[in-house]
Design a protein around this motif. Sequence first.
Motif, PDB file in Angstrom:
ATOM      1  N   ILE A  69       0.825  -1.218   0.000  1.00  0.00           N
ATOM      2  CA  ILE A  69       0.000   0.000   0.000  1.00  0.00           C
ATOM      3  C   ILE A  69       0.852   1.257   0.000  1.00  0.00           C
ATOM      4  CG2 ILE A  69      -1.517   1.380   1.466  1.00  0.00           C
ATOM      5  CD1 ILE A  69      -3.185  -0.909   1.952  1.00  0.00           C
ATOM      6  N   THR A  70       1.925   1.238   0.769  1.00  0.00           N
ATOM      7  CA  THR A  70       2.753   2.438   0.836  1.00  0.00           C
ATOM      8  C   THR A  70       3.736   2.509  -0.332  1.00  0.00           C
ATOM      9  OG1 THR A  70       4.287   1.263   2.247  1.00  0.00           O
ATOM     10  CG2 THR A  70       2.648   2.616   3.340  1.00  0.00           C
ATOM     11  N   GLU A  71       3.551   1.625  -1.307  1.00  0.00           N
ATOM     12  CA  GLU A  71       4.366   1.601  -2.529  1.00  0.00           C
ATOM     13  C   GLU A  71       5.837   1.290  -2.250  1.00  0.00           C
ATOM     14  OE1 GLU A  71       3.485   5.417  -4.340  1.00  0.00           O
ATOM     15  OE2 GLU A  71       1.920   4.497  -5.537  1.00  0.00           O
ATOM     16  N   GLU A  72       6.132   0.713  -1.071  1.00  0.00           N
ATOM     17  CA  GLU A  72       7.517   0.349  -0.780  1.00  0.00           C
ATOM     18  C   GLU A  72       7.985  -0.748  -1.722  1.00  0.00           C
ATOM     19  OE1 GLU A  72       8.578  -0.317   3.467  1.00  0.00           O
ATOM     20  OE2 GLU A  72       6.702   0.732   3.826  1.00  0.00           O
ATOM     21  N   ILE A  73       7.043  -1.657  -2.064  1.00  0.00           N
ATOM     22  CA  ILE A  73       7.420  -2.773  -2.930  1.00  0.00           C
ATOM     23  C   ILE A  73       7.751  -2.253  -4.322  1.00  0.00           C
ATOM     24  CG2 ILE A  73       6.499  -4.828  -4.043  1.00  0.00           C
ATOM     25  CD1 ILE A  73       5.480  -5.693  -1.412  1.00  0.00           C
ATOM     26  N   ASP A  74       6.958  -1.268  -4.793  1.00  0.00           N
ATOM     27  CA  ASP A  74       7.271  -0.656  -6.084  1.00  0.00           C
ATOM     28  C   ASP A  74       8.634   0.019  -6.025  1.00  0.00           C
ATOM     29  OD1 ASP A  74       4.837  -1.498  -6.881  1.00  0.00           O
ATOM     30  OD2 ASP A  74       3.847   0.437  -6.650  1.00  0.00           O
ATOM     31  N   ALA A  75       8.900   0.697  -4.905  1.00  0.00           N
ATOM     32  CA  ALA A  75      10.192   1.372  -4.752  1.00  0.00           C
ATOM     33  C   ALA A  75      11.325   0.361  -4.828  1.00  0.00           C
ATOM     34  CB  ALA A  75      10.231   2.121  -3.420  1.00  0.00           C
ATOM     35  N   MET A  76      11.128  -0.803  -4.182  1.00  0.00           N
ATOM     36  CA  MET A  76      12.164  -1.831  -4.234  1.00  0.00           C
ATOM     37  C   MET A  76      12.381  -2.306  -5.660  1.00  0.00           C
ATOM     38  SD  MET A  76      11.317  -4.154  -0.929  1.00  0.00           S
ATOM     39  CE  MET A  76      12.731  -5.203  -1.185  1.00  0.00           C
ATOM     40  N   ARG A  77      11.270  -2.530  -6.368  1.00  0.00           N
ATOM     41  CA  ARG A  77      11.379  -3.017  -7.756  1.00  0.00           C
ATOM     42  C   ARG A  77      12.197  -2.069  -8.603  1.00  0.00           C
ATOM     43  NH1 ARG A  77       5.945  -5.296  -7.887  1.00  0.00           N
ATOM     44  NH2 ARG A  77       6.285  -7.518  -7.592  1.00  0.00           N
ATOM     45  N   VAL A  78      11.871  -0.741  -8.505  1.00  0.00           N
ATOM     46  CA  VAL A  78      12.575   0.176  -9.399  1.00  0.00           C
ATOM     47  C   VAL A  78      14.036   0.338  -9.003  1.00  0.00           C
ATOM     48  CG1 VAL A  78      10.526   1.479 -10.027  1.00  0.00           C
ATOM     49  CG2 VAL A  78      11.890   2.223  -8.102  1.00  0.00           C
ATOM     50  N   MET A  79      14.365   0.009  -7.742  1.00  0.00           N
ATOM     51  CA  MET A  79      15.772   0.080  -7.362  1.00  0.00           C
ATOM     52  C   MET A  79      16.484  -1.226  -7.682  1.00  0.00           C
ATOM     53  SD  MET A  79      15.199   1.943  -3.738  1.00  0.00           S
ATOM     54  CE  MET A  79      16.696   2.770  -3.297  1.00  0.00           C
ATOM     55  N   GLY A  80      15.754  -2.159  -8.286  1.00  0.00           N
ATOM     56  CA  GLY A  80      16.365  -3.410  -8.689  1.00  0.00           C
ATOM     57  C   GLY A  80      16.446  -4.448  -7.588  1.00  0.00           C
ATOM     58  N   PHE A  81      15.694  -4.237  -6.497  1.00  0.00           N
ATOM     59  CA  PHE A  81      15.647  -5.252  -5.443  1.00  0.00           C
ATOM     60  C   PHE A  81      14.408  -6.096  -5.675  1.00  0.00           C
ATOM     61  CE2 PHE A  81      17.435  -1.587  -2.753  1.00  0.00           C
ATOM     62  CZ  PHE A  81      18.703  -1.814  -3.246  1.00  0.00           C
ATOM     63  N   ASP A  82      14.604  -7.316  -6.134  1.00  0.00           N
ATOM     64  CA  ASP A  82      13.470  -8.173  -6.412  1.00  0.00           C
ATOM     65  C   ASP A  82      12.766  -8.545  -5.108  1.00  0.00           C
ATOM     66  OD1 ASP A  82      11.704  -9.947  -7.356  1.00  0.00           O
ATOM     67  OD2 ASP A  82      13.160 -11.532  -7.825  1.00  0.00           O
ATOM     68  N   PRO A  83      11.480  -8.186  -4.957  1.00  0.00           N
ATOM     69  CA  PRO A  83      10.778  -8.496  -3.701  1.00  0.00           C
ATOM     70  C   PRO A  83      10.776  -9.983  -3.397  1.00  0.00           C
ATOM     71  CG  PRO A  83       9.396  -7.146  -5.128  1.00  0.00           C
ATOM     72  CD  PRO A  83      10.631  -7.449  -5.891  1.00  0.00           C
ATOM     73  N   GLN A  84      10.713 -10.811  -4.450  1.00  0.00           N
ATOM     74  CA  GLN A  84      10.754 -12.253  -4.219  1.00  0.00           C
ATOM     75  C   GLN A  84      12.033 -12.635  -3.485  1.00  0.00           C
ATOM     76  OE1 GLN A  84       8.948 -14.950  -4.832  1.00  0.00           O
ATOM     77  NE2 GLN A  84       7.224 -14.157  -5.980  1.00  0.00           N
ATOM     78  N   GLN A  85      13.121 -12.041  -3.924  1.00  0.00           N
ATOM     79  CA  GLN A  85      14.405 -12.432  -3.369  1.00  0.00           C
ATOM     80  C   GLN A  85      14.646 -11.787  -2.011  1.00  0.00           C
ATOM     81  OE1 GLN A  85      17.624 -11.456  -5.946  1.00  0.00           O
ATOM     82  NE2 GLN A  85      19.146 -11.964  -4.394  1.00  0.00           N
ATOM     83  N   PHE A  86      14.169 -10.543  -1.853  1.00  0.00           N
ATOM     84  CA  PHE A  86      14.474  -9.803  -0.636  1.00  0.00           C
ATOM     85  C   PHE A  86      13.451 -10.033   0.465  1.00  0.00           C
ATOM     86  CE2 PHE A  86      17.430  -7.933  -3.347  1.00  0.00           C
ATOM     87  CZ  PHE A  86      18.324  -7.191  -2.609  1.00  0.00           C
ATOM     88  N   LEU A  87      12.205 -10.304   0.066  1.00  0.00           N
ATOM     89  CA  LEU A  87      11.163 -10.412   1.083  1.00  0.00           C
ATOM     90  C   LEU A  87      10.605 -11.823   1.207  1.00  0.00           C
ATOM     91  CD1 LEU A  87       9.192  -7.174   0.159  1.00  0.00           C
ATOM     92  CD2 LEU A  87      10.799  -7.468   2.030  1.00  0.00           C
ATOM     93  N   VAL A  88      10.278 -12.422   0.061  1.00  0.00           N
ATOM     94  CA  VAL A  88       9.535 -13.677   0.113  1.00  0.00           C
ATOM     95  C   VAL A  88      10.444 -14.854   0.451  1.00  0.00           C
ATOM     96  CG1 VAL A  88       8.098 -15.248  -1.194  1.00  0.00           C
ATOM     97  CG2 VAL A  88       7.815 -12.794  -1.489  1.00  0.00           C
ATOM     98  N   LEU A  89      11.509 -15.014  -0.315  1.00  0.00           N
ATOM     99  CA  LEU A  89      12.366 -16.182  -0.137  1.00  0.00           C
ATOM    100  C   LEU A  89      12.958 -16.281   1.281  1.00  0.00           C
ATOM    101  CD1 LEU A  89      12.821 -18.434  -2.060  1.00  0.00           C
ATOM    102  CD2 LEU A  89      15.012 -17.439  -2.696  1.00  0.00           C
ATOM    103  N   PRO A  90      13.485 -15.194   1.832  1.00  0.00           N
ATOM    104  CA  PRO A  90      14.020 -15.299   3.196  1.00  0.00           C
ATOM    105  C   PRO A  90      12.959 -15.743   4.201  1.00  0.00           C
ATOM    106  CG  PRO A  90      14.685 -13.224   2.212  1.00  0.00           C
ATOM    107  CD  PRO A  90      13.727 -13.862   1.265  1.00  0.00           C
ATOM    108  N   ARG A  91      11.741 -15.278   4.000  1.00  0.00           N
ATOM    109  CA  ARG A  91      10.687 -15.662   4.947  1.00  0.00           C
ATOM    110  C   ARG A  91      10.382 -17.150   4.829  1.00  0.00           C
ATOM    111  NH1 ARG A  91       9.755 -10.301   4.416  1.00  0.00           N
ATOM    112  NH2 ARG A  91       8.813  -9.256   6.197  1.00  0.00           N
TER     113      ARG A  91
END
Lengths: 254, 391
Positions: free
Chosen positions: B255-277
């Motif tokens: 909602i706060t568009e943090e995930i979009d911000a991560m994407r545009v900075m080249g941080f794949d949410p899958q790799q940074f958020l989902v997989l570690p969890r």
Amino acid sequence: MKEVIRVSDVVTRFGSNLVHDRVSLSVEEGEIYGLMGGSGSGKSTLLREIIMLMRPESGSIVVLGKELSNITYADAAWLRQQWGVLFQSGALYSSLTVAQNVGMKLREYTDLPDSVIEEIVHMKIRMVGLPEHAAELYPAELSGGMVKRASLARALAMDPRLLFLDEPTSGLDPIGAEAFDQLILKLRNMLGLTVIMVTHDLDSIWTIVDRFAVLGERKVIAEGRLDEVIETPHPIIRKFFWGARGRLRSAHGQ
Amino acid sequence: MGESKKEPQGTGEASPAARVRLEQAEGGWRLYCSGQWSAERLGGAVATLKKRVEELHDTTVHWDFSGVTQMDSAGMMLFLHYRERLEARHCRVEVSGQSREQRQLFELLRDFLPRQRPSKPRLGSRLLKPATDLGRATVHGWHDLLAFFAFLGENFFTLVRSLFHPLSIRFDAIAKNIQEAGVRALPIITLTSFLIGVVIAYQGAVQLQKFGANIFIVDMIGISVTRELAPLITAIVVAGRTGSSYTAQLGVMKITEEIDAMRVMGFDPQQFLVLPRIIALMIALPLMIFFADIVGIFGGMVVAHLHLNLSWTEFLHRLQNVVDVKHFWIGIVKGPFFAWLIATIGCFRGLQVSRDTESIGRYTTISVVNAIFLVIACDALFSVVFTELGI
Ligand SMILES: Nc1ncnc2c1ncn2[C@@H]1O[C@H](COP(=O)(O)OP(=O)(O)OP(=O)(O)O)[C@@H](O)[C@H]1O
Ligand SMILES: [Mg+2]
């Protein structure tokens, strides 16, 4: 003219960050009053204190004759009916459509039949310059400027006596901003509103604001009409009005 | 919005509320209005208009505003609404007594009146609603399933890529999540599994005592806790605690568009958020099950000691000799599977959160319900498979 808001000697502090150091100003009935100042000078914070979202550390704020520091519950409820607020970020309820957002107060506080409420809502939505179909959209589906407008429509829903606007024209295109300014002016003239707006927009200051205050260095460094303030020799004011952008405006002789 | 409207309280200038009086006049009717026609004071006028206007048709109505002290746009719209109503009933409406401000207000509002009346859904479409709802739900479910598979695919792809580039795995995030999901959950796991051990032992003890088969309490607890109860209870607690927090965390970031911000900075949410969890939970859950085994058996031991007079040493001795260690391993092996289900569902639902804050609540609920259901279904599947395999 009657005084509707008086802020005297307000001190605000967040931890060790002193934001206001004995700030005083007053707003008269029926005027469009501007609050200017650099980013972080505490404009939004002052606004939040006036609309009872925050308490200052010391000092007094009187709105429509009520002293806020020891206000009764009933008076507070009455005051909240007298104003409409446009927040800097819009603050629309994200789970309601624009029409529901605008109609919220009408539904809750009046006995009007639903069909009339719906007409009022659509009228307000058109009044702020939103297209008709925007009524059924959710806030996340609006552009930044549309959020501003929807939020203004919500603030205007009950024809408040006081209208607080936190940077209403930031994020609008120049034509839109101009139209927005004219709209505020027209509403003030027709409905007899008193408007308190935080703004960085020199155009708004030049064209619609009657009187304004400039916040800086934790104080009010100038207050009054444009021609009075502009003559203040304070360096911040000189930067504001005699910097490149300000000069451009004055060169056009307005 | 409740039945009772909130009264405008307090200390407004005491001017009379809006009123309407309908009286017979020469050549028709006179609607005499008085008081303050502003939004929160219109109640009385609305009530009268609603009731009386329906009586009028084919006549002339003199609408007299001379008694109105103040009018705002809600008042004006009310007037306009009922004028239109009257005109629809073939009445001629003549307006008089308007002040200059009221006329100005009308001029202002006239430009913004909705051109056409917002229309209500027709009766036909309302009758069909259950059918259309069902259709919509089915299509929605189908899209949900497709989205889930897409998520799984993306997840798997990220996992494989990470295996080829082990340095890109976020070990610190994994450690932090193990701490958050595992270590912090130990108190509640202790409490629940201890109580489960106690409950099972109690119920068993009553039955076993009838046969004088007290010693078999050890087999019963040893097998049921390690093989079934500890994994299941732990997984359910974790689904409620960690699954929901995964959904809420990712949802707010969406909602706060943090995930979009991560994407545009080249941080794949899958790799940074989902997989570690997911990895963190797959490591933590088996360990937690092991811990729950110990506490659960200890709970049973306490009851056996107090209720059946079975000494600690006797209990432990039989536990070692009789209960096969395979039961323990079966319980532990379930751990990673349950963890994968819980974490995947939690993250998937979190990334589904859209536009509004309400959907965080909705998807968190859905995520927990899905996770618990899938854990139990998976457990049932394990039972069948292991039994068929004779394990
Ligand atoms: N809730 C808070 N907690 C701590 N500090 C705060 C809080 N809200 C505001 N501040 C601080 O108060 C100061 C004034 O903030 P404020 O939002 O009023 O600025 P502003 O004048 O509205 O700026 P802008 O023009 O950028 O909106 C800033 O230094 C900010 O860091
Ligand atoms: Mg601000």
